[in-house]
Structures are given as structure tokens and as C-alpha cells.
Motif scaffolding. Structure first.
Motif, PDB file in Angstrom:
ATOM      1  N   PHE A  70       6.138  14.011 -10.030  1.00 49.10           N
ATOM      2  CA  PHE A  70       6.081  12.552 -10.088  1.00 49.10           C
ATOM      3  C   PHE A  70       4.655  12.131 -10.429  1.00 49.10           C
ATOM      4  O   PHE A  70       3.688  12.863 -10.200  1.00 49.10           O
ATOM      5  N   ALA A  71       4.564  10.939 -11.016  1.00 47.96           N
ATOM      6  CA  ALA A  71       3.254  10.374 -11.356  1.00 47.96           C
ATOM      7  C   ALA A  71       2.677   9.652 -10.145  1.00 47.96           C
ATOM      8  O   ALA A  71       3.400   9.074  -9.347  1.00 47.96           O
ATOM      9  N   ARG A  72       1.366   9.666 -10.024  1.00 48.65           N
ATOM     10  CA  ARG A  72       0.688   9.041  -8.895  1.00 48.65           C
ATOM     11  C   ARG A  72      -0.003   7.746  -9.328  1.00 48.65           C
ATOM     12  O   ARG A  72      -0.601   7.697 -10.399  1.00 48.65           O
ATOM     13  N   GLU A  73       0.109   6.751  -8.469  1.00 51.89           N
ATOM     14  CA  GLU A  73      -0.589   5.492  -8.670  1.00 51.89           C
ATOM     15  C   GLU A  73      -0.900   4.872  -7.308  1.00 51.89           C
ATOM     16  O   GLU A  73      -0.430   5.349  -6.282  1.00 51.89           O
ATOM     17  N   ARG A  74      -1.682   3.823  -7.324  1.00 57.59           N
ATOM     18  CA  ARG A  74      -2.103   3.194  -6.072  1.00 57.59           C
ATOM     19  C   ARG A  74      -0.922   2.459  -5.439  1.00 57.59           C
ATOM     20  O   ARG A  74      -0.221   1.696  -6.111  1.00 57.59           O
ATOM     21  N   VAL A  75      -0.711   2.685  -4.128  1.00 60.41           N
ATOM     22  CA  VAL A  75       0.413   2.096  -3.401  1.00 60.41           C
ATOM     23  C   VAL A  75      -0.106   1.590  -2.057  1.00 60.41           C
ATOM     24  O   VAL A  75      -0.939   2.241  -1.421  1.00 60.41           O
ATOM     25  N   ASP A  76       0.392   0.434  -1.638  1.00 65.22           N
ATOM     26  CA  ASP A  76       0.044  -0.119  -0.333  1.00 65.22           C
ATOM     27  C   ASP A  76       1.227   0.087   0.617  1.00 65.22           C
ATOM     28  O   ASP A  76       2.312  -0.471   0.403  1.00 65.22           O
ATOM     29  N   LEU A  77       1.030   0.886   1.658  1.00 61.14           N
ATOM     30  CA  LEU A  77       2.120   1.178   2.583  1.00 61.14           C
ATOM     31  C   LEU A  77       2.578  -0.063   3.345  1.00 61.14           C
ATOM     32  O   LEU A  77       3.751  -0.157   3.728  1.00 61.14           O
ATOM     33  N   SER A  78       1.677  -1.031   3.559  1.00 54.78           N
ATOM     34  CA  SER A  78       2.091  -2.233   4.288  1.00 54.78           C
ATOM     35  C   SER A  78       3.113  -3.040   3.495  1.00 54.78           C
ATOM     36  O   SER A  78       4.062  -3.606   4.070  1.00 54.78           O
ATOM     37  N   LEU A  79       2.962  -3.074   2.170  1.00 54.39           N
ATOM     38  CA  LEU A  79       3.945  -3.783   1.337  1.00 54.39           C
ATOM     39  C   LEU A  79       5.279  -3.035   1.332  1.00 54.39           C
ATOM     40  O   LEU A  79       6.345  -3.665   1.349  1.00 54.39           O
ATOM     41  N   LEU A  80       5.219  -1.711   1.303  1.00 54.61           N
ATOM     42  CA  LEU A  80       6.456  -0.930   1.356  1.00 54.61           C
ATOM     43  C   LEU A  80       7.165  -1.128   2.689  1.00 54.61           C
ATOM     44  O   LEU A  80       8.401  -1.193   2.740  1.00 54.61           O
ATOM     45  N   ALA A  81       6.397  -1.224   3.768  1.00 56.91           N
ATOM     46  CA  ALA A  81       7.000  -1.454   5.081  1.00 56.91           C
ATOM     47  C   ALA A  81       7.705  -2.808   5.126  1.00 56.91           C
ATOM     48  O   ALA A  81       8.820  -2.933   5.667  1.00 56.91           O
ATOM     49  N   GLU A  82       7.087  -3.840   4.553  1.00 58.39           N
ATOM     50  CA  GLU A  82       7.720  -5.164   4.521  1.00 58.39           C
ATOM     51  C   GLU A  82       8.983  -5.144   3.668  1.00 58.39           C
ATOM     52  O   GLU A  82      10.008  -5.743   4.039  1.00 58.39           O
ATOM     53  N   GLU A  83       8.938  -4.448   2.528  1.00 60.54           N
ATOM     54  CA  GLU A  83      10.120  -4.383   1.659  1.00 60.54           C
ATOM     55  C   GLU A  83      11.262  -3.635   2.341  1.00 60.54           C
ATOM     56  O   GLU A  83      12.426  -4.076   2.285  1.00 60.54           O
ATOM     57  N   ALA A  84      10.951  -2.530   2.997  1.00 64.20           N
ATOM     58  CA  ALA A  84      11.995  -1.781   3.695  1.00 64.20           C
ATOM     59  C   ALA A  84      12.581  -2.603   4.832  1.00 64.20           C
ATOM     60  O   ALA A  84      13.805  -2.585   5.067  1.00 64.20           O
ATOM     61  N   THR A  85      11.742  -3.331   5.540  1.00 64.96           N
ATOM     62  CA  THR A  85      12.229  -4.160   6.648  1.00 64.96           C
ATOM     63  C   THR A  85      13.157  -5.256   6.157  1.00 64.96           C
ATOM     64  O   THR A  85      14.223  -5.501   6.738  1.00 64.96           O
ATOM     65  N   GLU A  86      12.773  -5.922   5.067  1.00 66.77           N
ATOM     66  CA  GLU A  86      13.617  -6.986   4.526  1.00 66.77           C
ATOM     67  C   GLU A  86      14.942  -6.443   4.020  1.00 66.77           C
ATOM     68  O   GLU A  86      15.994  -7.073   4.182  1.00 66.77           O
ATOM     69  N   THR A  87      14.916  -5.267   3.417  1.00 71.43           N
ATOM     70  CA  THR A  87      16.152  -4.686   2.887  1.00 71.43           C
ATOM     71  C   THR A  87      17.115  -4.299   4.003  1.00 71.43           C
ATOM     72  O   THR A  87      18.336  -4.495   3.888  1.00 71.43           O
ATOM     73  N   LEU A  88      16.591  -3.758   5.091  1.00 76.51           N
ATOM     74  CA  LEU A  88      17.440  -3.266   6.182  1.00 76.51           C
ATOM     75  C   LEU A  88      17.648  -4.295   7.287  1.00 76.51           C
ATOM     76  O   LEU A  88      18.285  -3.983   8.299  1.00 76.51           O
ATOM     77  N   LEU A  89      17.140  -5.496   7.099  1.00 79.54           N
ATOM     78  CA  LEU A  89      17.291  -6.519   8.129  1.00 79.54           C
ATOM     79  C   LEU A  89      18.757  -6.856   8.408  1.00 79.54           C
ATOM     80  O   LEU A  89      19.150  -6.992   9.582  1.00 79.54           O
ATOM     81  N   PRO A  90      19.620  -7.010   7.381  1.00 76.77           N
ATOM     82  CA  PRO A  90      21.040  -7.281   7.680  1.00 76.77           C
ATOM     83  C   PRO A  90      21.688  -6.175   8.510  1.00 76.77           C
ATOM     84  O   PRO A  90      22.474  -6.452   9.417  1.00 76.77           O
ATOM     85  N   LEU A  91      21.367  -4.924   8.209  1.00 79.36           N
ATOM     86  CA  LEU A  91      21.906  -3.821   8.998  1.00 79.36           C
ATOM     87  C   LEU A  91      21.425  -3.906  10.434  1.00 79.36           C
ATOM     88  O   LEU A  91      22.202  -3.699  11.377  1.00 79.36           O
ATOM     89  N   ALA A  92      20.135  -4.221  10.630  1.00 78.23           N
ATOM     90  CA  ALA A  92      19.597  -4.317  11.979  1.00 78.23           C
ATOM     91  C   ALA A  92      20.233  -5.469  12.751  1.00 78.23           C
ATOM     92  O   ALA A  92      20.588  -5.323  13.927  1.00 78.23           O
ATOM     93  N   GLU A  93      20.406  -6.626  12.103  1.00 79.11           N
ATOM     94  CA  GLU A  93      21.023  -7.757  12.784  1.00 79.11           C
ATOM     95  C   GLU A  93      22.464  -7.458  13.150  1.00 79.11           C
ATOM     96  O   GLU A  93      22.943  -7.875  14.217  1.00 79.11           O
ATOM     97  N   GLY A  94      23.166  -6.743  12.289  1.00 81.86           N
ATOM     98  CA  GLY A  94      24.541  -6.392  12.600  1.00 81.86           C
ATOM     99  C   GLY A  94      24.667  -5.452  13.782  1.00 81.86           C
ATOM    100  O   GLY A  94      25.709  -5.413  14.442  1.00 81.86           O
ATOM    101  N   ARG A  95      23.611  -4.692  14.068  1.00 84.00           N
ATOM    102  CA  ARG A  95      23.638  -3.756  15.190  1.00 84.00           C
ATOM    103  C   ARG A  95      22.847  -4.279  16.390  1.00 84.00           C
ATOM    104  O   ARG A  95      22.633  -3.544  17.360  1.00 84.00           O
ATOM    105  N   GLY A  96      22.411  -5.534  16.312  1.00 85.60           N
ATOM    106  CA  GLY A  96      21.682  -6.128  17.428  1.00 85.60           C
ATOM    107  C   GLY A  96      20.301  -5.554  17.634  1.00 85.60           C
ATOM    108  O   GLY A  96      19.805  -5.491  18.766  1.00 85.60           O
TER     109      GLY A  96
END
Length: 355
Positions: free
Chosen positions: A202-228
Motif C-alpha cells: 500500500f502507498a503511504r501518506e499523512r493521516v490523522d487518527l483523530s479524524l479516522l476515529a470521528e469517522e468510525a464513530t459516526e459510521t457505527l453510531l446507529p449500531l451503537a444506539e440500537g444496542r444501547g
């Protein structure tokens, strides 16, 4: 690699010891000859006749001395070389044993620390890691075969039932076949992702883990709400270098795992990022049942789950933490799962900071 057979190291050391001893003896005899014949002595007058007599008397003694040094050097050198090379022989035998397929053998060379014992300890460490890796690969192959065979067996059973009963509800059959097929596809894609991460293709480039954490949280938020389950995200900017897609998959896997393996009600997930001078850290911790330290150490192995091997609606394919660990190692980082004292798990990912 084919090589011509040459003299042994023991023989080379023996000849080296003997040659050095013979040279030292020759120099000593030469010094004695010069002392007797060339150095002026008080009260003594060296005449030519006296020097000739000394030479006649000194020559046999010198010959006998050199012969003794030769025999003593060969015998003593052979014995000393054997003692010095004894640890190397044990290391060689252990290497041959390992080459034959037995990785459980250890040298365990006794004695104080020196170069040979340092080599033996390093070899034992390598054998231990290699044995653990081979055992893990065998478990992976067995589990992968089981996981891939299961959906195929289920599909075959469903088709056999439909063939035996033409009046069976085809809608239900199609729905169940679709579910089984989807799971097989997810498993295959997970295995391909695992292989891709291991190969570091894979190719390497600059990545901010805090932005990835926010994106993952937003994506999985419906699953989390459904499970309380409530998700909390915070921390510092955490820039690193790597593949954005793989690092996002890593974060998604950790958050998804934290949401699924949580308390039935009132569960919590906390995702934090931290930036340091030498690296960045992503931490995902969740509430849940108590996890033993021994079980936590094996959760990053493929097809290992914190609970029993029961496929729920979001149980995954048992490769989440294994993929996360492989992606982390492919980015020159470390992934460490640690049980929380109050229950649940804390997974810490440490990656090099972006330059």
C-alpha cells in the motif's frame, strides 16, 4: 549451498595454537643462543672454540625442545579447541534438530555470559517465536478451513432440502442462502485484507487518527444506539503516515468490536487519541464482561473471540482484532489488548508520528 569439504575449525585452531607455540619457542631459543654467544659476560672470555662447543651442545637441546613444543602444541591445542568449540557443537546440533521440523528443542547453554552463550540464547528466543508463529499459522489454517466450510455446508443443506421438497417456500430459501453467501463473502474479503496488510502493498501518506476515529464513530453510531451503547470520542490531533483506508479499517474494527462485545444495556465505548514526541496513540476501551489476561493475549489471533463461537447478528467473522493487529504491524506499530479491572477491554494502538 554446495561447498567443498575443508579442514574443520577445530583443526584450524589446533594448527594455529601449535604454530604460535612453535614460534614463541623458536624466539625463546634464539634469545637463549644470543645470550650465550653474543652478549659480553663479566669475567668470561668467549673464544671461537668455546662458541663452537656451545653450538654443539645447544643444537640437540633446541631440537628436543622444539619437538616437545610441537607435540605439546598439537595435543594441547586439540584439547583446548574442543573445549572452546563445544558450545558451538551444541548450537549446530540444535540447528539440525530445528531443520528437521522439531521446534520444541532448546539449547539452554549453561555457564556465564559470553559470545557463544549470547548466540545460544538468541537462537532459543528465535526458536520460541518461530514455534509460536507456526502454531498460530496451523490454528489459522484449521480455523479458516472450518469457517469457509461452514457456509458451503449450510448452502448445500438448504439446496438439498429444496430439491427434496419442491413445494418448499423459495422466498425463505433465497433469504437464508443470501445471508449465508454474504457471510462467506465477508470472510473472503477479510482474508484478502489480512493478506494485503501482511504484504504491506500500500502507498503511504499523512493521516490523522483523530479524524479516522470521528469517522468510525459516526459510521457505527446507529449500531451503537440500537444496542444501547454510548460512544465518546476525544483527544489530540494524531498525525501518522500510512494507508488511510487500512487505518480507517483498523479504527472501524476496534470500535465495532467494542460496541458488539459490550454490556446488554448501558454500555459505553470511549475512543481517544494522543500525540507524543515519538509516536501517536489510539485507544479504544469498552465496558463489558470481565476478560482474563490469558484470553486477552490471544484475542488478536485469527478466529478468536472473547465469547463463545456463536454467530450473532453482528458477531463478525472472528478476524477483526487479527486484521487490526496486522494493519498496525504493517505500519510499524504495536497493538496491545488489556483487560479493564471493572470489565471490558482496552485496546491501545501505538504508531510512529508523522515527520
Amino acid at each position: 549451498m554446495a561447498r567443498e569439504r575443508g579442514p574443520s575449525v577445530r583443526l584450524k585452531l589446533t594448527l594455529s595454537y601449535t604454530g604460535f607455540l612453535m614460534l614463541a619457542g623458536a624466539l625463546m631459543l634464539a634469545a637463549g643462543w644470543l645470550f650465550l654467544t653474543r652478549v659480553p659476560h663479566v669475567g668470561l672470555l668467549f673464544l671461537p672454540e668455546y662458541q663452537l662447543s656451545v653450538a654443539r651442545d645447544f643444537a640437540p637441546v633446541a631440537a628436543v625442545t622444539m619437538l616437545f613444543l610441537l607435540v605439546f602444541g598439537l595435543g594441547g591445542g586439540w584439547f583446548l579447541a574442543g573445549r572452546v568449540l563445544a558450545p558451538l557443537n551444541r548450537i549446530t546440533e540444535a540447528t539440525r534438530t530445528a531443520a528437521s521440523g522439531s521446534l520444541s528443542h532448546r539449547i539452554r547453554l549453561p555457564g556465564r555470559q559470553d559470545e557463544f552463550r549470547e548466540l545460544a540464547d538468541a537462537f532459543d528466543t528465535m526458536l520460541g517465536r518461530l514455534e509460536a508463529h507456526v502454531a498460530e499459522q496451523r490454528r489459522f489454517a484449521a480455523n479458516a478451513s472450518h469457517e469457509l466450510r461452514t457456509p458451503l455446508a449450510i448452502s448445500k443443506s438448504l439446496l438439498d432440502v429444496a430439491r427434496a421438497d419442491p413445494d418448499h417456500d423459495t422466498g425463505e430459501l433465497v433469504e437464508r442462502l443470501s445471508t449465508v453467501n454474504t457471510r462467506a463473502i465477508d470472510l473472503t474479503e477479510a482474508l484478502l485484507l489480512l493478506s494485503r496488510a501482511e504484504q504491506r502493498s500500500f502507498a503511504r501518506e499523512r493521516v490523522d487518527l483523530s479524524l479516522l476515529a470521528e469517522e468510525a464513530t459516526e459510521t457505527l453510531l446507529p449500531l451503537a444506539e440500537g444496542r444501547g451503547v454510548t460512544i465518546e470520542t476525544g483527544g489530540d490531533l494524531a498525525p501518522t503516515t500510512g494507508s488511510p483506508s487500512l487505518l480507517l479499517h483498523l479504527t472501524m474494527n476496534l470500535v465495532h468490536n467494542a460496541v458488539v462485545h459490550n454490556l446488554p444495556e448501558g454500555g459505553e465505548v470511549r475512543v481517544t487519541t494522543l500525540a507524543g514526541p515519538a509516536g501517536v496513540t489510539l485507544t479504544v476501551e469498552n465496558t463489558g464482561e470481565r476478560v482474563g489476561a490469558e484470553l486477552a493475549a490471544t484475542l488478536t489471533e485469527p478466529f478468536r473471540r472473547g465469547t463463545e463461537r456463536v454467530h450473532t447478528d453482528h458477531a463478525g467473522v472472528g478476524l477483526g482484532l487479527a486484521i487490526a493487529r496486522t494493519i498496525t504491524e504493517a505500519h510499524d506499530g504495536t497493538l496491545t489488548p488489556v483487560p479493564r479491572p471493572t470489565g471490558g477491554l482496552r485496546v491501545t494502538v501505538e504508531l510512529p508520528a508523522a515527520r
